[in-house]
Design a protein around this motif. Structure first.
Motif, short mmCIF file in Angstrom:
data_model
loop_
_atom_site.label_atom_id
_atom_site.label_comp_id
_atom_site.label_asym_id
_atom_site.label_seq_id
_atom_site.Cartn_x
_atom_site.Cartn_y
_atom_site.Cartn_z
N ILE A 135 10.23 34.40 4.54
CA ILE A 135 9.14 35.25 4.06
C ILE A 135 7.81 34.56 4.30
CG2 ILE A 135 8.17 36.48 2.11
CD1 ILE A 135 10.88 37.52 2.95
N GLN A 136 6.89 35.25 4.96
CA GLN A 136 5.54 34.71 5.17
C GLN A 136 4.69 35.04 3.95
OE1 GLN A 136 3.64 35.71 8.87
NE2 GLN A 136 1.61 35.14 8.13
N GLN A 137 4.25 34.01 3.25
CA GLN A 137 3.46 34.18 2.04
C GLN A 137 1.98 34.02 2.38
OE1 GLN A 137 5.37 31.10 -0.34
NE2 GLN A 137 6.55 32.66 -1.44
N THR A 138 1.18 35.03 2.02
CA THR A 138 -0.23 35.06 2.36
C THR A 138 -1.04 35.34 1.10
OG1 THR A 138 0.35 35.97 4.53
CG2 THR A 138 -1.96 36.08 3.89
N CYS A 139 -2.18 34.67 1.00
CA CYS A 139 -3.05 34.88 -0.17
C CYS A 139 -4.43 35.33 0.28
CB CYS A 139 -3.15 33.60 -1.00
SG CYS A 139 -4.04 33.84 -2.57
#
Length: 356
Positions: A135-139
């Motif tokens: 999962i690519q986690q982006t903020c």
């Protein structure tokens, strides 16, 4: 270097997010959009680092309650002169950022990541192989824009001259000598999905559970020209990137250092224009429909669709130019007949008088 693919999620958040904010588009129609497959988003405040929303649905619902009426997308270069107010957060150099509009107030949502205080190495930390997530986690980090930046944002919200954009990209990119060998994508006249369907299918060719395979732009609008340009620029970018990795001419000889430098410059030009096109697509796709033009051919009286944002005037065919003109039939009036009879009588009298 090709654009980071995160722009596809940003474009989708802006286009479908606006439909939610302005038209009450239900989340059920796009919440599990395929472009968000294996992506998660958080939304935090840049100054306090407080978590504002743990999902884009919560983020959009919060924005709507606060009176936000619109989202837009802009080039990150606008922020180059701004100073990051929080040294604990690294703002990442992605090509675009989102802006939310609440009356005259404009707020930026910039991609970035928190920095670990005890990790001092220059290279990014890489977890062991079996401890990594797919999962690519982006903020997204909230940053209030000042009046100077607000004016720059307003410039991007002015109308888009789609016919000129199409003409310019054709001349500057697709007709460029370094684009020789580029092949038009087969799907260029289809909606732009941004992700291959096979990526969200199971072994039997069915979409994964609850996945919604949708274009990046809502289909409620005729934005065919935008879809067309996105397909073409992405294909051209891929073509040039492959050519950079394998810099050989058609005869098998390696390109000279000067030719390889020109190729890198051309690749950068593609990225720059592609990034600008994405901004236009996000903010003005509603006006990028294809025009309908009535044909002049008697064999086909149906309207013909042209890939142009403005009406295109058809030129006559060869047959139309060289066809002989049919003779014109004039109606003879009764007064002409009378004059002819009188003239004949006069001629006969004169012939008799002079013995002819």
């Amino acid at each position: 270097m090709a654009l980071d693919q995160i722009w596809k999620q940003q474009l989708t958040l802006v286009s479908y997010g606006n439909e939610y904010l302005q038209q009450n588009l239900p989340f059920s129609r796009w919440l599990q959009h395929a472009i968000f497959f294996q992506h998660t988003f958080e939304f935090r405040d840049l100054l306090s680092q407080h978590l504002l929303a743990q999902h884009f649905q919560v983020w959009l619902e919060g924005l709507k309650k606060q009176g936000v009426s619109r989202l837009s997308l802009h080039l990150s270069a606008i922020l180059n002169e701004e100073k990051n107010p929080n040294g604990n957060v690294e703002l990442l150099p992605f090509s675009h950022f989102i802006v939310s509009h609440q009356g005259n107030k404009k707020t930026a949502w910039i991609l970035g990541q928190e920095l670990a205080e005890w990790y001092t190495a220059e290279d990014a930390f890489v977890a062991p192989l079996h401890q990594r997530s797919n999962i690519q986690q982006t903020c997204f980090w909230r940053f209030e824009l000042n009046s100077k930046l607000t004016k720059k944002i307003e410039v991007d919200l002015q109308g888009a001259a789609w016919a000129e954009i199409q003409k310019y990209t054709a001349q500057e990119l697709f007709q460029h000598p370094l684009a020789q060998g580029y092949v038009e994508p087969a799907q260029r006249d289809l909606p732009y999905y941004g992700i291959e369907r096979q990526q969200v299918e199971d072994a039997e060719g069915h979409l994964l559970d609850q996945i919604q395979y949708l274009p990046l732009l809502p289909t409620d609008y005729n934005a065919d020209l935008v879809h067309h340009l996105l397909h073409r620029l992405e294909a051209l970018s891929t073509f040039v990137e492959e050519k950079k990795k394998h810099p050989y001419a058609e005869n098998g000889e390696i390109l000279s250092p000067e030719e390889q430098l020109n190729l890198r410059h051309f690749s950068q030009k593609i990225d720059d224009l592609f990034a600008k096109l994405i901004v236009k697509a996000a903010n003005h796709y509603q006006s990028a429909g294809l025009s309908k033009v009535e044909t002049t051919t008697p064999l086909d009286t149906a309207a013909t669709t042209h890939l142009s944002a403005q009406p295109v005037t058809e030129t006559p065919t060869t047959a139309q130019v060289t066809s002989p003109q049919l003779p014109h039939h004039h109606k003879v009036s009764s007064s002409s007949v009378i004059k002819l009879v009188l003239l004949t009588i006069v001629i006969c009298v004169l012939a008799y008088y002079f013995g002819l």
